[in-house]
Write a protein that holds these residues in place. Structure first.
Motif, PDB file in Angstrom:
ATOM      1  N   ILE A  85       0.858  -1.192   0.000  1.00  0.00           N
ATOM      2  CA  ILE A  85       0.000   0.000   0.000  1.00  0.00           C
ATOM      3  C   ILE A  85       0.892   1.239   0.000  1.00  0.00           C
ATOM      4  O   ILE A  85       1.980   1.235   0.589  1.00  0.00           O
ATOM      5  CB  ILE A  85      -0.938   0.002   1.233  1.00  0.00           C
ATOM      6  N   LYS A  86       0.441   2.275  -0.696  1.00  0.00           N
ATOM      7  CA  LYS A  86       1.148   3.557  -0.712  1.00  0.00           C
ATOM      8  C   LYS A  86       0.222   4.618  -0.130  1.00  0.00           C
ATOM      9  O   LYS A  86      -0.883   4.835  -0.637  1.00  0.00           O
ATOM     10  CB  LYS A  86       1.592   3.932  -2.120  1.00  0.00           C
ATOM     11  N   LEU A  87       0.672   5.262   0.924  1.00  0.00           N
ATOM     12  CA  LEU A  87      -0.132   6.249   1.626  1.00  0.00           C
ATOM     13  C   LEU A  87       0.481   7.636   1.499  1.00  0.00           C
ATOM     14  O   LEU A  87       1.705   7.797   1.474  1.00  0.00           O
ATOM     15  CB  LEU A  87      -0.231   5.898   3.119  1.00  0.00           C
ATOM     16  N   HIS A  88      -0.367   8.632   1.438  1.00  0.00           N
ATOM     17  CA  HIS A  88       0.028  10.031   1.536  1.00  0.00           C
ATOM     18  C   HIS A  88      -0.379  10.472   2.935  1.00  0.00           C
ATOM     19  O   HIS A  88      -1.557  10.402   3.298  1.00  0.00           O
ATOM     20  CB  HIS A  88      -0.679  10.854   0.462  1.00  0.00           C
ATOM     21  N   VAL A  89       0.599  10.899   3.732  1.00  0.00           N
ATOM     22  CA  VAL A  89       0.334  11.233   5.131  1.00  0.00           C
ATOM     23  C   VAL A  89       0.815  12.648   5.420  1.00  0.00           C
ATOM     24  O   VAL A  89       1.920  13.038   5.038  1.00  0.00           O
ATOM     25  CB  VAL A  89       1.049  10.248   6.081  1.00  0.00           C
TER      26      VAL A  89
END
Length: 301
Positions: free
Chosen positions: A96-100
């Motif tokens: 998974i790739k998250l923008h935080v």
């Protein structure tokens, strides 16, 4: 607000597009793609991309060319077996790739999980926004008297207000000086990579964080725990909700065996056997230190 109107318009545009694909998708995660889920006062978590689902885990475990068995119960049983016996590789098949968006001091805790790919907003090239994490009054707590890493009772009244005023005033003053130093109005202006050192640890940064499911679950086991620091725990809890929709069978097993389960030492297991036989076991005859015995009693309730 965590998002500007421009950012909200960009997210709406991303969500309006759809693409045909032959790869497996997770309906629950499709609903979350690109959407920003607010965390703390200015932060958020959003899914940028993902790969795999529950069936990818069972497929990898069987090393088959299909989507696993036709029986959902068999796939769930296999996932529970893999979780129960601490297998890791099958869960690494999902990513998974998250923008935080998060405060810098939370990011410094987070980055200790070195099993991910990270690309952070660069304050060497760009100017940071005037956004700081200011705790809600019920999150202002004194130092714990029993735990050097923990919090005690919530501050109240004049003391709480004084602390909030200091946090706000110091944050704004530091940012004012940051702007003054980098300004090129009548001066050369200090390099951004130097001026940033004056900013406080509660200023917000952003990053893309890509991780496989095995290491993500390890992150959640530590950071979504009730003993984790509140400010990182709320991010972990927000991510946990996404994972539950992405790989529901895996998350159910994770809740059961990791979040709700317990690990015993050989000494602890022997103490339980002795108790079941009717023997009175105390800290003195358990073979455990006082700290170990206290934790053991906590597990037994």
């Amino acid at each position: 607000m965590p998002l500007s109107p421009e950012q909200e318009a960009e997210i709406a545009a991303q969500r309006s597009e759809s693409h045909q694909t032959l790869r497996a998708t997770a309906p629950g995660m499709e609903q979350h793609l690109y959407t920003a889920h607010p965390v703390l006062d200015h932060g958020f978590v959003r899914v940028i991309d993902y790969m795999g689902d529950d069936s990818a885990i069972t497929q990898a475990a069987r090393v088959s060319y299909g989507r696993g068995t036709k029986s959902v119960s068999n796939d769930e049983g296999l996932i529970r077996y893999l979780m129960r016996h601490w297998h890791s590789t099958p869960f690494e098949m999902c990513e998974i790739k998250l923008h935080v968006k998060l405060p810098v001091f939370v990011a410094r805790q987070w980055i200790r999980h070195r099993t991910a790919n990270v690309n952070e907003y660069s304050a060497r090239y760009s100017i940071l926004d005037r956004e700081f994490y200011i705790p809600a009054p019920d999150s202002l707590a004194a130092q714990s008297t029993t735990n050097n890493q923990g919090r005690g009772d919530v501050l109240e009244g004049a003391e709480a207000q004084r602390v909030l005023d200091i946090l706000r005033d110091d944050s704004m003053r530091a940012y004012d000086h940051y702007e003054e130093m980098i300004s090129q109005d009548g001066q050369q202006g200090l390099a951004r990579e130097l001026a940033r050192m004056n900013l406080p640890a509660n200023i917000y940064t952003q990053w893309y964080w890509k991780v496989d499911l095995h290491n993500l679950l390890h992150f959640l086991r530590l950071r979504a725990d009730a003993h984790a620091q509140y400010e990182i725990r709320v991010y972990a809890e927000a991510i946990a909700k996404l994972v539950a929709d992405w790989v529901p069978a895996t998350y159910k097993a994770f809740e059961d065996y990791r979040m709700g389960g317990a690990t015993l030492s050989a000494t602890g297991l022997e103490c339980i056997r002795r108790m079941l036989k009717g023997e009175t076991v105390t800290q003195e005859n358990s073979g455990m230190s006082k700290g170990e015995w206290r934790e053991f009693e906590g597990l037994l309730g």
